[in-house]
Design a protein around this motif. Structure first.
Motif, PDB file in Angstrom:
ATOM      1  N   MET A 127     122.032 -13.217  17.157  1.00  0.00           N
ATOM      2  CA  MET A 127     123.232 -12.784  16.482  1.00  0.00           C
ATOM      3  C   MET A 127     124.437 -12.991  17.402  1.00  0.00           C
ATOM      4  SD  MET A 127     122.430 -11.044  13.591  1.00  0.00           S
ATOM      5  CE  MET A 127     120.897 -10.543  12.874  1.00  0.00           C
ATOM      6  N   VAL A 128     125.545 -13.331  16.786  1.00  0.00           N
ATOM      7  CA  VAL A 128     126.784 -13.517  17.517  1.00  0.00           C
ATOM      8  C   VAL A 128     127.827 -12.564  16.962  1.00  0.00           C
ATOM      9  CG1 VAL A 128     128.633 -15.140  18.072  1.00  0.00           C
ATOM     10  CG2 VAL A 128     126.276 -15.943  17.995  1.00  0.00           C
ATOM     11  N   TRP A 129     128.486 -11.875  17.853  1.00  0.00           N
ATOM     12  CA  TRP A 129     129.537 -10.918  17.513  1.00  0.00           C
ATOM     13  C   TRP A 129     130.874 -11.510  17.928  1.00  0.00           C
ATOM     14  CZ3 TRP A 129     127.923  -6.161  15.467  1.00  0.00           C
ATOM     15  CH2 TRP A 129     126.552  -5.927  15.519  1.00  0.00           C
ATOM     16  N   SER A 130     131.902 -11.256  17.140  1.00  0.00           N
ATOM     17  CA  SER A 130     133.244 -11.732  17.496  1.00  0.00           C
ATOM     18  C   SER A 130     134.292 -10.847  16.838  1.00  0.00           C
ATOM     19  CB  SER A 130     133.438 -13.187  17.053  1.00  0.00           C
ATOM     20  OG  SER A 130     133.336 -13.300  15.643  1.00  0.00           O
ATOM     21  N   TRP A 131     135.517 -10.977  17.341  1.00  0.00           N
ATOM     22  CA  TRP A 131     136.657 -10.251  16.773  1.00  0.00           C
ATOM     23  C   TRP A 131     137.503 -11.220  15.974  1.00  0.00           C
ATOM     24  CZ3 TRP A 131     136.532  -5.204  16.897  1.00  0.00           C
ATOM     25  CH2 TRP A 131     135.842  -4.562  17.925  1.00  0.00           C
ATOM     26  N   ARG A 132     137.926 -10.796  14.804  1.00  0.00           N
ATOM     27  CA  ARG A 132     138.924 -11.556  14.043  1.00  0.00           C
ATOM     28  C   ARG A 132     140.258 -10.898  14.337  1.00  0.00           C
ATOM     29  NH1 ARG A 132     137.415 -11.626   8.239  1.00  0.00           N
ATOM     30  NH2 ARG A 132     138.309  -9.548   8.202  1.00  0.00           N
ATOM     31  N   TYR A 133     141.198 -11.693  14.839  1.00  0.00           N
ATOM     32  CA  TYR A 133     142.533 -11.208  15.170  1.00  0.00           C
ATOM     33  C   TYR A 133     143.391 -11.283  13.916  1.00  0.00           C
ATOM     34  CZ  TYR A 133     140.675 -12.653  19.728  1.00  0.00           C
ATOM     35  OH  TYR A 133     139.882 -12.853  20.828  1.00  0.00           O
ATOM     36  N   GLU A 134     144.156 -10.218  13.642  1.00  0.00           N
ATOM     37  CA  GLU A 134     144.935 -10.151  12.407  1.00  0.00           C
ATOM     38  C   GLU A 134     146.336  -9.614  12.662  1.00  0.00           C
ATOM     39  OE1 GLU A 134     142.490  -7.475  10.137  1.00  0.00           O
ATOM     40  OE2 GLU A 134     140.914  -8.971   9.833  1.00  0.00           O
ATOM     41  N   ASN A 135     147.259  -9.943  11.748  1.00  0.00           N
ATOM     42  CA  ASN A 135     148.589  -9.341  11.795  1.00  0.00           C
ATOM     43  C   ASN A 135     148.562  -8.038  11.000  1.00  0.00           C
ATOM     44  OD1 ASN A 135     148.818 -10.005   9.039  1.00  0.00           O
ATOM     45  ND2 ASN A 135     150.104 -11.791   9.434  1.00  0.00           N
ATOM     46  N   ARG A 136     149.702  -7.390  10.852  1.00  0.00           N
ATOM     47  CA  ARG A 136     149.755  -6.094  10.149  1.00  0.00           C
ATOM     48  C   ARG A 136     149.319  -6.187   8.684  1.00  0.00           C
ATOM     49  NH1 ARG A 136     152.770  -1.898  12.722  1.00  0.00           N
ATOM     50  NH2 ARG A 136     153.801  -2.667  14.582  1.00  0.00           N
ATOM     51  N   ASN A 137     149.445  -7.373   8.101  1.00  0.00           N
ATOM     52  CA  ASN A 137     149.078  -7.571   6.700  1.00  0.00           C
ATOM     53  C   ASN A 137     147.608  -7.940   6.526  1.00  0.00           C
ATOM     54  OD1 ASN A 137     151.753  -7.097   5.869  1.00  0.00           O
ATOM     55  ND2 ASN A 137     152.285  -9.221   6.282  1.00  0.00           N
ATOM     56  N   GLY A 138     146.866  -8.007   7.627  1.00  0.00           N
ATOM     57  CA  GLY A 138     145.456  -8.351   7.558  1.00  0.00           C
ATOM     58  C   GLY A 138     145.181  -9.839   7.519  1.00  0.00           C
ATOM     59  N   PRO A 162     146.478 -16.230  18.288  1.00  0.00           N
ATOM     60  CA  PRO A 162     147.499 -16.127  19.337  1.00  0.00           C
ATOM     61  C   PRO A 162     147.302 -17.182  20.418  1.00  0.00           C
ATOM     62  CG  PRO A 162     145.942 -14.315  19.485  1.00  0.00           C
ATOM     63  CD  PRO A 162     145.587 -15.094  18.261  1.00  0.00           C
ATOM     64  N   GLU A 163     148.410 -17.736  20.851  1.00  0.00           N
ATOM     65  CA  GLU A 163     148.377 -18.768  21.888  1.00  0.00           C
ATOM     66  C   GLU A 163     147.801 -18.197  23.177  1.00  0.00           C
ATOM     67  OE1 GLU A 163     151.537 -21.515  24.306  1.00  0.00           O
ATOM     68  OE2 GLU A 163     151.941 -21.086  22.190  1.00  0.00           O
ATOM     69  N   GLY A 164     146.888 -18.935  23.778  1.00  0.00           N
ATOM     70  CA  GLY A 164     146.308 -18.535  25.046  1.00  0.00           C
ATOM     71  C   GLY A 164     145.202 -17.505  24.946  1.00  0.00           C
ATOM     72  N   VAL A 165     144.771 -17.178  23.739  1.00  0.00           N
ATOM     73  CA  VAL A 165     143.686 -16.205  23.567  1.00  0.00           C
ATOM     74  C   VAL A 165     142.491 -16.931  22.964  1.00  0.00           C
ATOM     75  CG1 VAL A 165     142.938 -14.075  22.463  1.00  0.00           C
ATOM     76  CG2 VAL A 165     145.292 -14.307  23.236  1.00  0.00           C
ATOM     77  N   PRO A 166     141.442 -17.138  23.755  1.00  0.00           N
ATOM     78  CA  PRO A 166     140.261 -17.816  23.214  1.00  0.00           C
ATOM     79  C   PRO A 166     139.520 -16.926  22.230  1.00  0.00           C
ATOM     80  CG  PRO A 166     139.801 -17.021  25.416  1.00  0.00           C
ATOM     81  CD  PRO A 166     141.256 -16.729  25.132  1.00  0.00           C
ATOM     82  N   GLN A 167     138.816 -17.545  21.301  1.00  0.00           N
ATOM     83  CA  GLN A 167     137.979 -16.789  20.371  1.00  0.00           C
ATOM     84  C   GLN A 167     136.646 -16.555  21.066  1.00  0.00           C
ATOM     85  OE1 GLN A 167     138.765 -15.345  17.331  1.00  0.00           O
ATOM     86  NE2 GLN A 167     136.819 -14.393  17.761  1.00  0.00           N
ATOM     87  N   GLU A 168     136.503 -15.392  21.648  1.00  0.00           N
ATOM     88  CA  GLU A 168     135.304 -15.033  22.394  1.00  0.00           C
ATOM     89  C   GLU A 168     134.138 -14.759  21.448  1.00  0.00           C
ATOM     90  OE1 GLU A 168     135.076 -14.818  25.753  1.00  0.00           O
ATOM     91  OE2 GLU A 168     137.192 -15.099  26.190  1.00  0.00           O
TER      92      GLU A 168
END
Length: 69
Positions: free
Chosen positions: A1-12, A17-23
């Motif tokens: 299994m792989v876990w990750s974060w989805r980055y979102e703005n205030r509207n979902g 974001p620049e310079g932020v890898p998808q870990e």
């Protein structure tokens, strides 16, 4: 299994974001620890909230990165 974060703005809406890898993480605990160490950087780069994913399934979220007032 792989876990990750989805980055979102205030509207979902997803943001990349620049310079932020998808870990990717091997465990939920690793993902949560990483977020605890990097949430301020994400906030500074325009991420308002995150959602935790296991593969493509939402585990929880969205969770605001803004401090409670």
């Amino acid at each position: 299994m792989v876990w990750s974060w989805r980055y979102e703005n205030r509207n979902g809406e997803p943001v990349s974001p620049e310079g932020v890898p998808q870990e990717q993480f091997q465990t939920q605990a690793d993902a949560e620890t990483w977020l605890g160490e990097h949430w301020r950087d994400l906030l500074e780069k325009g991420v308002d909230q995150v959602t935790l994913l296991e593969e493509d399934m939402v585990v929880y979220g969205p969770m605001s990165l803004h401090p409670a007032e």
